[in-house]
Design a protein around this motif. Structure first.
Motif, PDB file in Angstrom:
ATOM      1  N   HIS A 178       0.860  -1.184   0.000  1.00  0.00           N
ATOM      2  CA  HIS A 178       0.000   0.000   0.000  1.00  0.00           C
ATOM      3  C   HIS A 178       0.894   1.231   0.000  1.00  0.00           C
ATOM      4  CE1 HIS A 178       1.101   0.275   4.221  1.00  0.00           C
ATOM      5  NE2 HIS A 178       0.735  -0.985   4.368  1.00  0.00           N
ATOM      6  N   THR A 209      -4.046   4.269  -1.495  1.00  0.00           N
ATOM      7  CA  THR A 209      -4.308   2.965  -2.099  1.00  0.00           C
ATOM      8  C   THR A 209      -5.039   2.079  -1.091  1.00  0.00           C
ATOM      9  OG1 THR A 209      -2.321   3.106  -3.463  1.00  0.00           O
ATOM     10  CG2 THR A 209      -3.266   0.914  -3.155  1.00  0.00           C
ATOM     11  N   LYS A 210      -6.106   1.444  -1.512  1.00  0.00           N
ATOM     12  CA  LYS A 210      -6.879   0.590  -0.616  1.00  0.00           C
ATOM     13  C   LYS A 210      -6.097  -0.670  -0.259  1.00  0.00           C
ATOM     14  CE  LYS A 210     -11.447   2.081  -2.239  1.00  0.00           C
ATOM     15  NZ  LYS A 210     -12.728   1.660  -2.868  1.00  0.00           N
ATOM     16  N   ASP A 212      -5.595  -4.258  -0.144  1.00  0.00           N
ATOM     17  CA  ASP A 212      -6.153  -5.332  -0.972  1.00  0.00           C
ATOM     18  C   ASP A 212      -5.169  -6.497  -1.018  1.00  0.00           C
ATOM     19  OD1 ASP A 212      -6.451  -6.663  -3.890  1.00  0.00           O
ATOM     20  OD2 ASP A 212      -8.388  -5.827  -3.276  1.00  0.00           O
ATOM     21  N   ARG A 213      -5.683  -7.704  -0.910  1.00  0.00           N
ATOM     22  CA  ARG A 213      -4.832  -8.894  -0.877  1.00  0.00           C
ATOM     23  C   ARG A 213      -3.932  -8.985  -2.110  1.00  0.00           C
ATOM     24  NH1 ARG A 213      -4.984 -14.107  -2.816  1.00  0.00           N
ATOM     25  NH2 ARG A 213      -3.940 -15.679  -1.515  1.00  0.00           N
ATOM     26  N   GLN A 214      -4.475  -8.652  -3.280  1.00  0.00           N
ATOM     27  CA  GLN A 214      -3.695  -8.754  -4.505  1.00  0.00           C
ATOM     28  C   GLN A 214      -2.476  -7.837  -4.499  1.00  0.00           C
ATOM     29  OE1 GLN A 214      -4.122 -11.032  -6.920  1.00  0.00           O
ATOM     30  NE2 GLN A 214      -5.748 -11.826  -5.592  1.00  0.00           N
ATOM     31  N   ASN A 215      -2.591  -6.712  -3.809  1.00  0.00           N
ATOM     32  CA  ASN A 215      -1.465  -5.777  -3.737  1.00  0.00           C
ATOM     33  C   ASN A 215      -0.281  -6.384  -2.988  1.00  0.00           C
ATOM     34  OD1 ASN A 215      -3.076  -3.967  -5.072  1.00  0.00           O
ATOM     35  ND2 ASN A 215      -3.490  -2.685  -3.290  1.00  0.00           N
TER      36      ASN A 215
END
Length: 368
Positions: A178, A209-210, A212-215
């Protein structure tokens, strides 16, 4: 064009949906400059390799410069460092990776091109064995010079590694999933703050930036690409550490793993890597240096792990008095000492530096 305006265009390019770092680099090579991309006609953009009609239209109609301008102000306000992939100080190891980020942001005293860059990763559910492996490995580095340890500042092996680096004064970098306007998990904020003195935080995400698992999976390529070697300390049969190991292998970087008993859940991933010849078995730093053909340079005095005649604050005495009764979870310490979680976490970290307290899996602590 001044440096700030160039940075605005660099950030804007990274924000265009569907471009990706590979196509962005192709665009720069074809057009000749980052700012030129935003001034180029749509028909000319279509001719760039990898850029089709749809992507060219997205670039021509993009409205990302205003958001990029906001990010430049954020960078200036918090005195962050940026690394564009054409900059001289962009990490040279990462630059060799085809999918390396276009732009990186850092906070702290970061050197991304140290002589020996090592990634240490593993399960969020670290066991006492995993903690001992980390501590022993990093402790041995304290006798050397030139090491920098990279991890993801996540629960388990990651934060244990960072804490060990702080304890033994080894530069360490936490790669985030993030932006630098927040920290996840927030429980590790005090650790991250101390890392800024010799090392710091690194990300390719902008602020706001939120989570998020993908990040977090995406940031694994930075951890692998920054380093000469990736070490998996503990991992189940599936997990983010194995993803990082696979990425490191795809970059033709060396991968190592600490072995464990066949019956141990969080050693199965490591044993599997070794069995499939995806990682080399190591038991200590000497093994790593042997396989990497690194000549150890001993020029640092040995650190004293426990300070003698330590003067404790009132709150530190409260916590150590409670731990004299035995091992306690951090939430139990908060309740019994009537102190907030953030305060107790910071005090425990300071006590670890003084060699008074040891952290155990599951956020449990005991006196050394």
């Amino acid at each position: 064009m001044n440096k700030i305006n160039i940075l605005q265009y660099q950030i804007a390019l990274s924000l265009i949906p569907g471009i990706g770092c590979v196509n962005a680099k192709n665009l720069i090579a074809y057009i000749g400059s980052v700012e030129g991309i935003f001034q180029e006609k749509e028909n000319n953009l279509k001719k760039v390799p990898g850029i089709g009609v749809i992507t060219a239209k997205k670039i021509a109609q993009s409205d990302v410069l205003s958001r990029a301008e906001e990010e430049v102000k954020f960078i200036e306000k918090y005195q962050l460092q940026t690394y564009f992939y054409l900059d001289e100080d962009y990490p040279y190891r990462l630059k060799r990776c085809a999918d390396a980020p276009l732009l990186l942001y850092s906070k702290g005293n970061v050197n991304l091109n140290k002589r020996q860059m090592v990634a240490v990763v593993g399960t969020r559910n670290a066991t006492t064995y995993g903690q001992e492996c980390c501590d022993s490995l990093i402790n041995a580095m304290a006798e050397r010079s030139g090491y920098c340890v990279v991890s993801g500042l996540a629960y388990g092996i990651d934060v244990i590694t960072h804490k060990a680096c702080l304890k033994y004064e080894i530069p360490t970098i936490g790669v985030l999933g993030h932006g630098l306007d927040r920290l996840y998990p927030s429980l590790h904020k005090s650790t991250a703050q101390k890392m800024l003195e010799d090392g710091g935080l690194l990300t390719d995400f902008i602020s706001e930036t939120k989570i998020d698992r993908q990040n977090f999976l995406r940031r694994n390529r930075i951890i692998a690409g920054l380093c000469d070697a990736t070490i998996v300390v503990e991992s189940a049969e599936k997990g983010g550490a194995l993803v990082t190991a696979d990425i490191a292998d795809s970059y033709n970087r060396d991968v190592f793993a600490f072995p464990g008993r066949a019956s141990d859940t969080y050693s199965r991933g490591c044993n599997q890597l070794i069995k499939q010849n995806k990682a080399t078995l190591i038991e200590n730093l000497q093994d790593l240096e042997y396989f990497m053909s690194w000549q150890p340079e001993v020029d640092k005095p040995r650190k004293i792990q426990r300070q003698l005649f330590v003067e404790l604050s009132h709150e530190e005495e409260l916590i150590t008095d409670e731990l004299k009764e035995g091992e306690l979870f951090i939430d139990q310490l908060c309740q019994q000492c009537q102190l907030p979680m953030g305060k107790v976490s910071s005090i425990l970290l300071d006590l670890e530096f003084k060699g008074m307290v040891m952290s155990l899996p599951g956020k449990m602590y005991k006196l050394c």
